[in-house]
Design a protein around this motif. Structure first.
Motif, PDB file in Angstrom:
ATOM      1  N   SER A  23       9.473 -12.210  -4.387  1.00 31.28           N
ATOM      2  CA  SER A  23       8.126 -12.767  -4.199  1.00 31.28           C
ATOM      3  C   SER A  23       7.684 -13.540  -5.435  1.00 31.28           C
ATOM      4  CB  SER A  23       7.125 -11.657  -3.877  1.00 31.28           C
ATOM      5  OG  SER A  23       7.096 -10.703  -4.909  1.00 31.28           O
ATOM      6  N   ALA A  24       8.600 -13.712  -6.380  1.00 33.57           N
ATOM      7  CA  ALA A  24       8.310 -14.458  -7.610  1.00 33.57           C
ATOM      8  C   ALA A  24       9.543 -15.270  -7.997  1.00 33.57           C
ATOM      9  CB  ALA A  24       7.944 -13.496  -8.740  1.00 33.57           C
ATOM     10  N   THR A  25       9.342 -16.280  -8.785  1.00 35.51           N
ATOM     11  CA  THR A  25      10.391 -17.215  -9.189  1.00 35.51           C
ATOM     12  C   THR A  25      11.577 -16.492  -9.837  1.00 35.51           C
ATOM     13  OG1 THR A  25       8.786 -18.986  -9.446  1.00 35.51           O
ATOM     14  CG2 THR A  25      10.850 -19.222 -10.657  1.00 35.51           C
ATOM     15  N   GLN A  26      12.772 -16.906  -9.441  1.00 39.46           N
ATOM     16  CA  GLN A  26      14.015 -16.355  -9.988  1.00 39.46           C
ATOM     17  C   GLN A  26      14.962 -17.509 -10.282  1.00 39.46           C
ATOM     18  OE1 GLN A  26      14.930 -12.925 -10.349  1.00 39.46           O
ATOM     19  NE2 GLN A  26      12.750 -12.606 -10.008  1.00 39.46           N
ATOM     20  N   SER A  27      15.749 -17.375 -11.344  1.00 41.13           N
ATOM     21  CA  SER A  27      16.755 -18.377 -11.688  1.00 41.13           C
ATOM     22  C   SER A  27      18.099 -17.710 -11.890  1.00 41.13           C
ATOM     23  CB  SER A  27      16.377 -19.116 -12.973  1.00 41.13           C
ATOM     24  OG  SER A  27      15.240 -19.903 -12.782  1.00 41.13           O
ATOM     25  N   GLY A  48      10.914 -14.939   6.769  1.00 35.30           N
ATOM     26  CA  GLY A  48       9.829 -15.119   5.817  1.00 35.30           C
ATOM     27  C   GLY A  48       8.918 -13.915   5.732  1.00 35.30           C
ATOM     28  N   GLY A  49       8.627 -13.498   4.516  1.00 36.52           N
ATOM     29  CA  GLY A  49       7.719 -12.381   4.307  1.00 36.52           C
ATOM     30  C   GLY A  49       6.268 -12.763   4.541  1.00 36.52           C
ATOM     31  N   ILE A  50       6.004 -14.067   4.573  1.00 43.11           N
ATOM     32  CA  ILE A  50       4.658 -14.587   4.815  1.00 43.11           C
ATOM     33  C   ILE A  50       4.779 -15.751   5.797  1.00 43.11           C
ATOM     34  CG2 ILE A  50       3.814 -13.952   2.519  1.00 43.11           C
ATOM     35  CD1 ILE A  50       4.031 -17.037   1.880  1.00 43.11           C
ATOM     36  N   ALA A  51       3.637 -16.275   6.217  1.00 43.34           N
ATOM     37  CA  ALA A  51       3.628 -17.506   7.012  1.00 43.34           C
ATOM     38  C   ALA A  51       3.623 -18.668   6.026  1.00 43.34           C
ATOM     39  CB  ALA A  51       2.405 -17.551   7.926  1.00 43.34           C
ATOM     40  N   ALA A  55       0.905 -24.788   0.998  1.00 43.27           N
ATOM     41  CA  ALA A  55       0.265 -24.075  -0.118  1.00 43.27           C
ATOM     42  C   ALA A  55       1.047 -22.815  -0.509  1.00 43.27           C
ATOM     43  CB  ALA A  55      -1.169 -23.716   0.242  1.00 43.27           C
ATOM     44  N   ASN A  56       1.639 -22.151   0.476  1.00 41.57           N
ATOM     45  CA  ASN A  56       2.424 -20.920   0.259  1.00 41.57           C
ATOM     46  C   ASN A  56       3.862 -21.223   0.642  1.00 41.57           C
ATOM     47  OD1 ASN A  56       0.130 -19.288  -0.429  1.00 41.57           O
ATOM     48  ND2 ASN A  56      -0.405 -19.324   1.734  1.00 41.57           N
ATOM     49  N   SER A 127       5.391 -20.612  -4.714  1.00 36.80           N
ATOM     50  CA  SER A 127       4.051 -21.156  -4.956  1.00 36.80           C
ATOM     51  C   SER A 127       3.085 -20.529  -3.971  1.00 36.80           C
ATOM     52  CB  SER A 127       4.041 -22.673  -4.756  1.00 36.80           C
ATOM     53  OG  SER A 127       4.903 -23.291  -5.667  1.00 36.80           O
ATOM     54  N   GLY A 128       1.852 -20.272  -4.418  1.00 33.51           N
ATOM     55  CA  GLY A 128       0.850 -19.678  -3.541  1.00 33.51           C
ATOM     56  C   GLY A 128       0.921 -18.166  -3.554  1.00 33.51           C
ATOM     57  N   ALA A 129       0.448 -17.543  -2.470  1.00 35.72           N
ATOM     58  CA  ALA A 129       0.388 -16.081  -2.357  1.00 35.72           C
ATOM     59  C   ALA A 129       1.592 -15.551  -1.586  1.00 35.72           C
ATOM     60  CB  ALA A 129      -0.907 -15.677  -1.654  1.00 35.72           C
ATOM     61  N   HIS A 130       2.308 -14.630  -2.191  1.00 36.09           N
ATOM     62  CA  HIS A 130       3.484 -14.018  -1.558  1.00 36.09           C
ATOM     63  C   HIS A 130       3.386 -12.498  -1.713  1.00 36.09           C
ATOM     64  CE1 HIS A 130       5.882 -17.695  -0.818  1.00 36.09           C
ATOM     65  NE2 HIS A 130       5.138 -18.159  -1.814  1.00 36.09           N
ATOM     66  N   ALA A 131       2.410 -11.897  -1.037  1.00 32.83           N
ATOM     67  CA  ALA A 131       2.207 -10.450  -1.125  1.00 32.83           C
ATOM     68  C   ALA A 131       3.411  -9.693  -0.570  1.00 32.83           C
ATOM     69  CB  ALA A 131       0.940 -10.055  -0.380  1.00 32.83           C
ATOM     70  N   THR A 132       4.071 -10.262   0.430  1.00 34.68           N
ATOM     71  CA  THR A 132       5.283  -9.682   1.001  1.00 34.68           C
ATOM     72  C   THR A 132       6.439 -10.606   0.661  1.00 34.68           C
ATOM     73  OG1 THR A 132       4.003  -8.747   2.810  1.00 34.68           O
ATOM     74  CG2 THR A 132       6.378  -8.879   3.128  1.00 34.68           C
TER      75      THR A 132
END
Length: 151
Positions: A23-27, A48-51, A55-56, A127-132
């Motif tokens: 749910s966060a940037t990884q390299s 996808g964990g989100i829609a 924006a997301n 980018s945006g909200a990725h709670a899941t």
């Protein structure tokens, strides 16, 4: 079997991003392409964990360079990749994939790298909200070995 017809001896797979729910940037680490003339980046992207939306979203980018520490890394361009129907019309900032629409099924997407740099790095940016989180992994199949019989 004729070695020229055997695909297995001409490629070398490496793991770039370990499979995980992110749910966060990884390299990835900076991956050495010595003795190989091209690569196929395999993106394993789960449901996808989100829609996703503009924006997301999740963006996948590639950077390349000639120094092992990555200090000279630059984003890939249109000339460095083989584009398919999922690639942006123009590669900007090295972004080779942009997930901006709902994703109801897992898939494997591939990106062909044909640039001439020695080192390659994969980055997945949220980018945006990725709670899941979303399950993601990346592998790189180094291809077109300059020496026959890659171990």
């Amino acid at each position: 079997m004729t070695p020229n017809r055997d695909a297995a001896t001409g490629l070398f797979p490496v793991e770039a991003l370990t499979p995980a729910v992110l749910s966060a940037t990884q390299s990835s680490a900076v991956l050495d392409m010595i003795d190989f003339q091209s690569a196929t980046v395999l993106l394993h992207i789960g449901v996808g964990g989100i829609a996703f939306s503009t924006a997301n979203k999740i963006e996948v980018s590639l950077t390349v360079g000639d120094l092992a520490d990555g200090s000279d890394a630059v984003p890939v361009t249109d000339l460095d990749v083989v584009k398919d129907g999922l690639a942006p019309l123009a590669i900007t900032s090295g972004i080779v994939r942009s997930i901006v629409a709902p994703k109801a099924a897992a898939d494997i997407q591939r990106i062909g790298y044909i640039g001439g740099k020695r080192y390659l790095k994969v980055t997945v940016t949220f980018s945006g909200a990725h709670a899941t989180g979303t399950p993601i992994a990346a592998s790189i199949a180094k291809m077109r070995a300059t020496l026959k019989g890659v171990a």
